[in-house]
Design an enzyme around this catalytic site. Structure first.
Site, PDB file in Angstrom:
ATOM      1  N   SER A 288       3.070  -1.547  10.624  1.00 30.64           N
ATOM      2  CA  SER A 288       4.517  -1.438  10.868  1.00 30.64           C
ATOM      3  C   SER A 288       5.291  -2.715  10.522  1.00 30.64           C
ATOM      4  O   SER A 288       6.270  -3.058  11.179  1.00 30.64           O
ATOM      5  CB  SER A 288       4.797  -1.070  12.329  1.00 30.64           C
ATOM      6  OG  SER A 288       4.227   0.179  12.638  1.00 30.64           O
TER       7      SER A 288
ATOM      8  N   GLU B 188      -5.639  -4.810  10.714  1.00 31.33           N
ATOM      9  CA  GLU B 188      -4.634  -3.775  10.973  1.00 31.33           C
ATOM     10  C   GLU B 188      -5.003  -3.016  12.251  1.00 31.33           C
ATOM     11  O   GLU B 188      -5.831  -2.095  12.215  1.00 31.33           O
ATOM     12  CB  GLU B 188      -4.593  -2.783   9.818  1.00 31.33           C
ATOM     13  CG  GLU B 188      -4.211  -3.394   8.501  1.00 31.33           C
ATOM     14  CD  GLU B 188      -3.619  -2.358   7.561  1.00 31.33           C
ATOM     15  OE1 GLU B 188      -2.440  -2.478   7.247  1.00 31.33           O
ATOM     16  OE2 GLU B 188      -4.327  -1.418   7.178  1.00 31.33           O
TER      17      GLU B 188
ATOM     18  N   GLY C  94       2.791  -1.008   4.394  1.00 31.01           N
ATOM     19  CA  GLY C  94       2.748   0.396   3.989  1.00 31.01           C
ATOM     20  C   GLY C  94       4.161   0.916   3.755  1.00 31.01           C
ATOM     21  O   GLY C  94       4.766   0.696   2.691  1.00 31.01           O
ATOM     22  N   GLY C  95       4.712   1.580   4.760  1.00 33.58           N
ATOM     23  CA  GLY C  95       6.026   2.247   4.637  1.00 33.58           C
ATOM     24  C   GLY C  95       7.110   1.380   4.007  1.00 33.58           C
ATOM     25  O   GLY C  95       7.843   1.830   3.120  1.00 33.58           O
TER      26      GLY C  95
ATOM     27  N   HIS D  61      -9.756   1.279   4.782  1.00 36.56           N
ATOM     28  CA  HIS D  61      -8.487   1.489   5.494  1.00 36.56           C
ATOM     29  C   HIS D  61      -8.722   2.440   6.669  1.00 36.56           C
ATOM     30  O   HIS D  61      -9.522   3.371   6.571  1.00 36.56           O
ATOM     31  CB  HIS D  61      -7.441   2.071   4.529  1.00 36.56           C
ATOM     32  CG  HIS D  61      -6.069   2.047   5.122  1.00 36.56           C
ATOM     33  ND1 HIS D  61      -5.644   3.015   5.999  1.00 36.56           N
ATOM     34  CD2 HIS D  61      -5.051   1.167   5.006  1.00 36.56           C
ATOM     35  CE1 HIS D  61      -4.405   2.715   6.390  1.00 36.56           C
ATOM     36  NE2 HIS D  61      -4.018   1.602   5.796  1.00 36.56           N
TER      37      HIS D  61
ATOM     38  N   ASN E 286       0.862  -1.186   0.000  1.00 35.72           N
ATOM     39  CA  ASN E 286       0.000   0.000   0.000  1.00 35.72           C
ATOM     40  C   ASN E 286       0.901   1.240   0.000  1.00 35.72           C
ATOM     41  O   ASN E 286       1.467   1.595   1.027  1.00 35.72           O
ATOM     42  CB  ASN E 286      -0.889  -0.040   1.261  1.00 35.72           C
ATOM     43  CG  ASN E 286      -1.784   1.188   1.373  1.00 35.72           C
ATOM     44  OD1 ASN E 286      -1.905   1.977   0.439  1.00 35.72           O
ATOM     45  ND2 ASN E 286      -2.412   1.356   2.532  1.00 35.72           N
ATOM     46  N   TRP E 287       1.022   1.849  -1.158  1.00 36.51           N
ATOM     47  CA  TRP E 287       1.938   3.000  -1.282  1.00 36.51           C
ATOM     48  C   TRP E 287       1.318   4.291  -0.746  1.00 36.51           C
ATOM     49  O   TRP E 287       1.981   5.315  -0.680  1.00 36.51           O
ATOM     50  CB  TRP E 287       2.354   3.188  -2.735  1.00 36.51           C
ATOM     51  CG  TRP E 287       3.155   2.045  -3.299  1.00 36.51           C
ATOM     52  CD1 TRP E 287       3.623   0.944  -2.609  1.00 36.51           C
ATOM     53  CD2 TRP E 287       3.591   1.858  -4.652  1.00 36.51           C
ATOM     54  NE1 TRP E 287       4.316   0.108  -3.445  1.00 36.51           N
ATOM     55  CE2 TRP E 287       4.317   0.642  -4.707  1.00 36.51           C
ATOM     56  CE3 TRP E 287       3.441   2.598  -5.822  1.00 36.51           C
ATOM     57  CZ2 TRP E 287       4.885   0.169  -5.890  1.00 36.51           C
ATOM     58  CZ3 TRP E 287       4.011   2.121  -7.008  1.00 36.51           C
ATOM     59  CH2 TRP E 287       4.729   0.924  -7.031  1.00 36.51           C
ATOM     60  N   LYS E 288       0.039   4.254  -0.428  1.00 38.43           N
ATOM     61  CA  LYS E 288      -0.669   5.439   0.083  1.00 38.43           C
ATOM     62  C   LYS E 288      -0.441   6.627  -0.862  1.00 38.43           C
ATOM     63  O   LYS E 288      -0.328   6.429  -2.078  1.00 38.43           O
ATOM     64  CB  LYS E 288      -0.239   5.732   1.515  1.00 38.43           C
ATOM     65  CG  LYS E 288      -0.411   4.496   2.428  1.00 38.43           C
ATOM     66  CD  LYS E 288      -0.258   4.796   3.877  1.00 38.43           C
ATOM     67  CE  LYS E 288      -0.435   3.509   4.687  1.00 38.43           C
ATOM     68  NZ  LYS E 288      -0.338   3.692   6.112  1.00 38.43           N
TER      69      LYS E 288
HETATM   70  P1  PGA Z   1       2.542   0.633   7.716  1.00 30.95           P
HETATM   71  O1  PGA Z   1       1.146   0.848   6.989  1.00 30.95           O
HETATM   72  O2  PGA Z   1       3.095  -0.675   7.239  1.00 30.95           O
HETATM   73  O3  PGA Z   1       3.373   1.813   7.287  1.00 30.95           O
HETATM   74  O4  PGA Z   1       2.270   0.615   9.181  1.00 30.95           O
HETATM   75  C1  PGA Z   1       0.235  -0.199   6.873  1.00 30.95           C
HETATM   76  C2  PGA Z   1      -1.102   0.364   6.445  1.00 30.95           C
HETATM   77  O5  PGA Z   1      -1.479   1.451   6.894  1.00 30.95           O
HETATM   78  O6  PGA Z   1      -1.798  -0.248   5.639  1.00 30.95           O
END
Ligand code: PGA
Length: 263
Positions: A224, A177, A245-246, A96, A8-10
């Site tokens: 995370s 999540e 995500g990150g 999300h 998920n690149w947001k």
């Molecule tokens: P994160 O994000 O891995 O940066 O915590 C996950 C998400 O929000 O889907």
């Protein structure tokens, strides 16, 4: 079921960064046949990334969107409807926690989005998770997790899948999540594999109440996840993959997670 890894690149990457990232992940995945990967770039890059994927396609790489609107089409300035994703994305992230929190998305809107996604041939990746932080005891010994602590997660699930047929449910992917564990949450805490597995067990039980074929519904963990902790989550018995995500914004770290997912 092969481990499923969602990137998920947001709202990150420029077009050129997105193309480099997608190409890098695709190259690295070419000899990792044991995983399925879904890249979820920002909307404006979907068309260009489809082109990257169609050049020497590899079957384990798929494309998803990060959201859709809860109506099919019409006067909704700035929104993207499910039919617009035809030919671009096979999957779509729905519900999300950032959308629930920052854009005040309601359970009813999420339910409508799930139905629209399914009606237009998209597989929904439904995100559910509690905001309340667990106590130190609940985190170290998840068998002490109370029903009340997990209730919001099961409520989000029940609301989102209301009225779905057994065959529609089988197209669903769940991403558990916990909001307190998402890297962008203030003072984010990391969960651990046992905790995530315990909640995933409760999600599976709720799914089994709704459908006989609950085991066809993958439950992913997100929050995370990085190359240092991925193995702890991915090898839990009730988890089928990860939503990252990150750590999905660098090909090397995302590919390291993919490699660790192969059992
Ligand atoms: P994160 O994000 O891995 O940066 O915590 C996950 C998400 O929000 O889907």
């Amino acid at each position: 079921m092969k481990p499923l890894l969602v990137a998920n690149w947001k709202m990150n990457t420029s077009l050129s960064e997105a193309l480099i990232l997608a190409s890098g992940i695709k190259e690295g995945l070419a000899d990792l046949a044991g995983v399925e990967v879904i890249l979820c770039p920002p909307f404006p890059w979907l068309v260009s990334i489809v082109e990257v994927m169609q050049r020497h396609p590899i079957s384990q790489l798929h494309l998803g969107a990060q959201n859709i609107f809860w109506k099919e089409n019409g006067a909704y300035t700035g929104e993207v409807g499910a039919p617009m994703l035809k030919g671009l994305a096979e999957y779509v992230i729905i519900g999300h926690s950032e959308r629930r929190r920052l854009f005040h998305e309601t359970d009813q809107e999420i339910e409508a989005k799930i139905k629209l996604a399914l009606a237009h041939g998209l597989r929904p990746i439904l995100c559910i998770g509690e905001s309340r932080r667990p106590t130190a005891e609940q985190l170290t010994d998840p068998s002490t997790l109370s029903e009340a602590h997990v209730r919001p997660v099961l409520h989000q699930l029940a609301m989102a899948i209301k009225g779905l047929s057994a065959s529609e449910l089988q197209r669903l992917i769940i991403a558990y999540e916990p909001v307190w564990a998402i890297s962008t949450t203030v003072n984010a805490q990391t969960a651990n594999g046992h905790y995530a597995n315990q909640v995933a067990t409760m999600i599976q039980a709720e799914l089994r109440r709704c459908t006989k074929t609950a085991e066809a519904v993958p439950v992913l963990y997100g929050g995370s996840v990085n190359p240092d902790n991925a193995a702890e989550f991915i090898h839990q018995p009730e988890l089928h993959g990860l939503l990252v995500g990150g750590a999905s914004l660098k090909a090397a770290s995302f590919l390291s997670i993919c490699r660790q997912a192969i059992k």
